[in-house]
Design a protein around this motif. Structure first.
Motif, PDB file in Angstrom:
ATOM      1  N   ASN A 121       0.827  -1.201   0.000  1.00 55.60           N
ATOM      2  CA  ASN A 121       0.000   0.000   0.000  1.00 55.60           C
ATOM      3  C   ASN A 121       0.859   1.247   0.000  1.00 55.60           C
ATOM      4  N   MET A 123       0.523   5.835   0.185  1.00 57.68           N
ATOM      5  CA  MET A 123      -0.265   7.057   0.299  1.00 57.68           C
ATOM      6  C   MET A 123       0.628   8.262   0.055  1.00 57.68           C
ATOM      7  N   HIS A 148      -9.756   7.256  -3.378  1.00 54.16           N
ATOM      8  CA  HIS A 148      -9.234   6.035  -2.762  1.00 54.16           C
ATOM      9  C   HIS A 148      -9.297   6.226  -1.255  1.00 54.16           C
ATOM     10  N   LYS A 150      -8.626   5.656   2.508  1.00 62.46           N
ATOM     11  CA  LYS A 150      -7.607   5.048   3.363  1.00 62.46           C
ATOM     12  C   LYS A 150      -8.200   4.713   4.731  1.00 62.46           C
ATOM     13  N   THR A 164      -6.395   0.409   1.642  1.00 67.18           N
ATOM     14  CA  THR A 164      -7.024   1.347   0.710  1.00 67.18           C
ATOM     15  C   THR A 164      -8.194   0.675   0.012  1.00 67.18           C
TER      16      THR A 164
END
Length: 297
Positions: A121, A123, A148, A150, A164
């Motif tokens: 994942n 971010m 998306h 989180k 996500t």
């Protein structure tokens, strides 16, 4: 030493929000639709100069701190990720410099990643909102709805891990590019009963067959054609919470988003008996990035 004059910007996939701070206070804001998916790294310097050039001309060299997809592989610079578990206090010490032809002092906040065989994942941008959210409303789990969504699991100031859900992107794609949305009339912006019905269906039923049944229900009179978007939104959010929300029971939950989207998720959590705190996404961004920008001098 603390800087009082600086520029900060949230440069995401679709938009840029830039802020000029003078004497420690916001003096001006400028927005642009030239997000990274449009610019794709080719003209980042030109876009930045067009947006902020007048500030440099009037106030001279200013330190700049950027957050978001501008630090991605498709952005201005590929800023390295911090690996989970990651302490949010480390963001300020891991800023990535950007090369500018005029020598401006521009740095990008790093993203955060998870390297796990069952959960890879990444971010970018959300880490800055998390730093601000921690100051505004400490929580065990932050849910950050958007294109998306989180789900971030905290231990104090440390991001232990996150997942996500592509809920927002899937909603848009299904409506624009599949039979679910083909031939629909203008959609209502709010249909509370239909949204709640979608929440229940999404929580209780398998998603893939349910998606086709939305199309069939619209044709056969089971869903008002003008409320398909609301029903689909409920289905996807309900399914997301059913998939990821079991760990939320008994935990302090913070929802970080704009007002309308935050309330959708708050309602979905309420339906399963979980109370949440609402945190404005833009306020969280500023609370996260301003201290980092101010302490750079």
């Amino acid at each position: 030493m603390t800087a009082e004059n600086f520029i900060i910007a949230d440069w995401g996939s679709t938009n840029i929000r830039a802020f000029l701070y003078l004497d420690g206070k916001e003096a001006e804001r400028r927005d642009s639709p030239e997000g990274i998916t449009k610019v794709q790294g080719r003209d980042c310097e030109a876009v930045f100069d067009k947006l902020t050039g007048a500030w440099f001309k009037e106030h001279g060299p200013l330190p700049v701190t950027l957050a978001g997809m501008v630090g991605s592989v498709n952005g201005w610079v590929d800023a390295p990720y911090l690996d989970c578990p990651a302490d949010l206090s480390a963001l300020a010490s891991r800023l990535c410099p950007v090369t500018h032809s005029k020598g401006y002092d521009i740095r990008v906040i790093p993203g955060i990643c998870v390297r796990d065989s069952v959960n890879y994942n990444v971010m970018r941008g959300e880490e800055t909102q998390l730093a601000g959210s921690l100051r505004l409303a400490p929580a065990d789990i932050y849910v950050m709805p958007g294109t998306h969504c989180k789900w971030v699991y905290m231990d104090g100031s440390r991001v232990q891990t996150f997942r996500t859900a592509m809920t927002g992107e899937l909603h848009a794609t299904l409506l624009k590019h599949t039979l679910v949305g083909f031939g629909l009339p203008e959609q209502k912006k709010a249909a509370p009963e239909t949204f709640r019905r979608g929440l229940q269906e999404g929580r209780e039923r398998a998603l893939l067959p349910l998606l086709f049944e939305i199309r069939a229900a619209r044709i056969l009179g089971g869903v008002d054609p003008s409320e398909v978007s609301e029903y689909l939104s409920g289905v996807l959010i309900g399914n997301e919470i059913a998939s990821l929300g079991s760990v939320a029971q008994g935990r302090k939950i913070g929802i970080v988003a704009n007002n309308a989207l935050a309330h959708r998720y708050a309602e979905a959590f309420k339906e399963v008996g979980i109370e949440v705190s609402l945190i404005d996404g833009e306020q969280a961004f500023r609370e996260g990035i301003v201290p980092i920008a101010g302490e750079r001098a």
